[in-house]
Motif scaffolding. Sequence first.
Motif, PDB file in Angstrom:
ATOM      1  N   GLN A  23       0.796  -1.235   0.000  1.00  0.00           N
ATOM      2  CA  GLN A  23       0.000   0.000   0.000  1.00  0.00           C
ATOM      3  C   GLN A  23       0.830   1.289   0.000  1.00  0.00           C
ATOM      4  N   PRO A  24       1.872   1.409   0.844  1.00  0.00           N
ATOM      5  CA  PRO A  24       2.625   2.681   0.832  1.00  0.00           C
ATOM      6  C   PRO A  24       3.217   2.979  -0.544  1.00  0.00           C
ATOM      7  N   LEU A  25       3.749   1.948  -1.217  1.00  0.00           N
ATOM      8  CA  LEU A  25       4.359   2.163  -2.540  1.00  0.00           C
ATOM      9  C   LEU A  25       3.302   2.555  -3.565  1.00  0.00           C
ATOM     10  N   VAL A  26       2.163   1.855  -3.550  1.00  0.00           N
ATOM     11  CA  VAL A  26       1.119   2.155  -4.548  1.00  0.00           C
ATOM     12  C   VAL A  26       0.550   3.558  -4.304  1.00  0.00           C
ATOM     13  N   GLU A  27       0.395   3.944  -3.031  1.00  0.00           N
ATOM     14  CA  GLU A  27      -0.113   5.292  -2.737  1.00  0.00           C
ATOM     15  C   GLU A  27       0.847   6.355  -3.285  1.00  0.00           C
ATOM     16  N   GLN A  28       2.149   6.031  -3.215  1.00  0.00           N
ATOM     17  CA  GLN A  28       3.158   6.978  -3.704  1.00  0.00           C
ATOM     18  C   GLN A  28       3.153   7.033  -5.237  1.00  0.00           C
ATOM     19  N   LEU A  29       3.037   5.867  -5.885  1.00  0.00           N
ATOM     20  CA  LEU A  29       3.078   5.820  -7.354  1.00  0.00           C
ATOM     21  C   LEU A  29       1.774   6.308  -7.972  1.00  0.00           C
ATOM     22  N   GLN A  30       0.673   6.075  -7.274  1.00  0.00           N
ATOM     23  CA  GLN A  30      -0.660   6.422  -7.792  1.00  0.00           C
ATOM     24  C   GLN A  30      -1.381   7.233  -6.718  1.00  0.00           C
ATOM     25  N   PRO A  31      -1.185   8.547  -6.681  1.00  0.00           N
ATOM     26  CA  PRO A  31      -1.805   9.369  -5.635  1.00  0.00           C
ATOM     27  C   PRO A  31      -3.330   9.227  -5.570  1.00  0.00           C
ATOM     28  N   ILE A  32      -3.951   8.831  -6.683  1.00  0.00           N
ATOM     29  CA  ILE A  32      -5.416   8.652  -6.674  1.00  0.00           C
ATOM     30  C   ILE A  32      -5.825   7.540  -5.701  1.00  0.00           C
ATOM     31  N   VAL A  33      -4.930   6.573  -5.475  1.00  0.00           N
ATOM     32  CA  VAL A  33      -5.227   5.504  -4.508  1.00  0.00           C
ATOM     33  C   VAL A  33      -5.237   6.088  -3.096  1.00  0.00           C
ATOM     34  N   ALA A  34      -4.248   6.949  -2.805  1.00  0.00           N
ATOM     35  CA  ALA A  34      -4.199   7.602  -1.483  1.00  0.00           C
ATOM     36  C   ALA A  34      -5.444   8.467  -1.284  1.00  0.00           C
ATOM     37  N   LEU A  35      -5.848   9.188  -2.331  1.00  0.00           N
ATOM     38  CA  LEU A  35      -7.033  10.056  -2.227  1.00  0.00           C
ATOM     39  C   LEU A  35      -8.296   9.236  -2.003  1.00  0.00           C
ATOM     40  N   THR A  36      -8.375   8.089  -2.673  1.00  0.00           N
ATOM     41  CA  THR A  36      -9.566   7.236  -2.528  1.00  0.00           C
ATOM     42  C   THR A  36      -9.635   6.672  -1.106  1.00  0.00           C
ATOM     43  N   LEU A  37      -8.473   6.306  -0.546  1.00  0.00           N
ATOM     44  CA  LEU A  37      -8.445   5.830   0.840  1.00  0.00           C
ATOM     45  C   LEU A  37      -8.846   6.952   1.801  1.00  0.00           C
ATOM     46  N   GLN A  38      -8.399   8.175   1.485  1.00  0.00           N
ATOM     47  CA  GLN A  38      -8.772   9.316   2.345  1.00  0.00           C
ATOM     48  C   GLN A  38     -10.282   9.553   2.324  1.00  0.00           C
ATOM     49  N   TRP A  39     -10.899   9.310   1.158  1.00  0.00           N
ATOM     50  CA  TRP A  39     -12.363   9.450   1.074  1.00  0.00           C
ATOM     51  C   TRP A  39     -13.046   8.337   1.882  1.00  0.00           C
TER      52      TRP A  39
ATOM     53  N   GLU B  62     -13.366   8.135   5.854  1.00  0.00           N
ATOM     54  CA  GLU B  62     -14.399   8.950   6.516  1.00  0.00           C
ATOM     55  C   GLU B  62     -15.600   8.078   6.913  1.00  0.00           C
ATOM     56  N   TYR B  63     -15.743   6.920   6.241  1.00  0.00           N
ATOM     57  CA  TYR B  63     -16.886   6.033   6.514  1.00  0.00           C
ATOM     58  C   TYR B  63     -16.495   4.843   7.382  1.00  0.00           C
ATOM     59  N   ALA B  64     -15.297   4.305   7.153  1.00  0.00           N
ATOM     60  CA  ALA B  64     -14.864   3.107   7.901  1.00  0.00           C
ATOM     61  C   ALA B  64     -13.365   2.909   7.682  1.00  0.00           C
ATOM     62  N   PRO B  65     -12.681   2.205   8.601  1.00  0.00           N
ATOM     63  CA  PRO B  65     -11.259   1.900   8.382  1.00  0.00           C
ATOM     64  C   PRO B  65     -11.100   1.140   7.069  1.00  0.00           C
ATOM     65  N   CYS B  66     -10.047   1.453   6.324  1.00  0.00           N
ATOM     66  CA  CYS B  66      -9.936   0.862   4.984  1.00  0.00           C
ATOM     67  C   CYS B  66      -8.483   0.540   4.653  1.00  0.00           C
ATOM     68  N   ARG B  67      -8.313  -0.341   3.671  1.00  0.00           N
ATOM     69  CA  ARG B  67      -6.987  -0.746   3.186  1.00  0.00           C
ATOM     70  C   ARG B  67      -7.067  -1.061   1.710  1.00  0.00           C
ATOM     71  N   MET B  68      -5.902  -1.338   1.137  1.00  0.00           N
ATOM     72  CA  MET B  68      -5.826  -1.763  -0.251  1.00  0.00           C
ATOM     73  C   MET B  68      -5.844  -3.301  -0.295  1.00  0.00           C
ATOM     74  N   THR B  69      -6.302  -3.859  -1.408  1.00  0.00           N
ATOM     75  CA  THR B  69      -6.238  -5.313  -1.596  1.00  0.00           C
ATOM     76  C   THR B  69      -5.166  -5.656  -2.636  1.00  0.00           C
ATOM     77  N   GLY B  70      -4.437  -6.747  -2.409  1.00  0.00           N
ATOM     78  CA  GLY B  70      -3.414  -7.206  -3.349  1.00  0.00           C
ATOM     79  C   GLY B  70      -2.410  -6.107  -3.651  1.00  0.00           C
ATOM     80  N   THR B  71      -2.048  -6.020  -4.932  1.00  0.00           N
ATOM     81  CA  THR B  71      -1.134  -4.952  -5.345  1.00  0.00           C
ATOM     82  C   THR B  71      -1.917  -3.731  -5.840  1.00  0.00           C
ATOM     83  N   GLY B  72      -3.190  -3.665  -5.457  1.00  0.00           N
ATOM     84  CA  GLY B  72      -4.020  -2.524  -5.814  1.00  0.00           C
ATOM     85  C   GLY B  72      -4.552  -2.674  -7.238  1.00  0.00           C
TER      86      GLY B  72
END
Length: 283
Positions: free
Chosen positions: A206-222, A225-235
């Motif tokens: 997750q940290p690497l994918v958030e860095q390479l694809q900021p849209i993933v970090a933004l989607t997690l930030q959204w 707000e509703y529930a704890p969340c994470r990425m699955t697999g290599t995103g």
Amino acid sequence: MTLSLPAVAKLNLFLHITGRRDDGYHNLQTLFQLLDVGDELQFSPRADNQLNLQCNDLSLQGPDNLIIKAGRLLQQQTGCQLGCDIVLDKKLPMGGGLGGGSSDAATTLLALNALWQLKLSQEQLAALALQLGADVPLFVRGFSAFAEGVGEKLVPVQLPQKTYLVVTPPCHVSTAEIFQHPDLIRNSAPLSLDTLFSSPWRNDCQPLVEQLQPIVALTLQWLVEYAPCRMTGTGASVFAEFPDAASAQHALTHLPASCRGFIAKGVNQSPVMAALADTEFNA
Ligand SMILES: C[C@@](CO)(OP(=O)(O)O)[C@H](O)COP(=O)(O)OP(=O)(O)OC[C@H]1O[C@@H](n2ccc(N)nc2=O)[C@H](O)[C@@H]1O
Ligand SMILES: Nc1ncnc2c1ncn2[C@@H]1O[C@H](COP(=O)(O)OP(=O)(O)O)[C@@H](O)[C@H]1O
């Protein structure tokens, strides 16, 4: 004579990368949660050895499709001279860490084993599955599982059947690219299953994918707000667990316009097993 079968998605509830093997593959410790949502496939056997694939997504119709590769592998390994017309109704987002292609391949192995009356055991099918991809044995076994090795050493687990909202942001993450990246966390300490279950769950990609694809970090930030969340697999898909379908639906109605989202329930057994057991083709 047509056999209709599902090919469900999976989530990696946690994903630790514990090292890199000499062949470039990585050793993992991961918790695979099967979902009750996925693609649909139809299989109509042929007397000749042709394998044909029709799909609602034309880009998937070529010979590189894992469905065709699975059929060819079975023909090669068993000498079977039969074929099949296959229709794929692609519903899952592709390249999203949901295992859709792997699940399609596994359903194909199970279906053709039954239709062609090959009588291969689950062990034999799982060994063939591993040649198609690290994720494919999971879907051949058809149970939610704790996995080690490259994802093929599977121990069944009984998980509470939670409700998940799965969200796929508009970007493509290549599994191979993530595993080749120098910044990938690949030195997590191997832990016992008890320790893993009682520690906070995380995904080392997750940290690497958030860095390479900021849209993933933004989607997690959204989503957080509703529930704890994470990425699955290599995103790039992300997910959150909800107490019920209504609260998941509430979040889904506020989904950012650029994302795809669906609600699914975790299942301990893949519905493909029940569907196969219900058919006259049951091997
Ligand atoms: C790592 C996971 C976690 O579920 O990622 P996702 O594909 O779901 O995102 C999967 O096991 C992936 O399974 P799958 O997609 O079948 O992988 P493969 O086709 O076998 O491999 C794709 C690429 O990832 C790398 N790879 C894959 C699995 C692994 N344990 N170590 C790796 O280094 C391989 O080097 C290969 O270049
Ligand atoms: N039946 C299939 N369904 C989806 N993708 C497939 C299939 N066969 C081959 N592929 C290829 O595999 C890639 C990853 O597929 P997918 O399984 O959806 O992703 P992931 O492994 O990240 O969950 C796709 O981008 C596509 O090029």
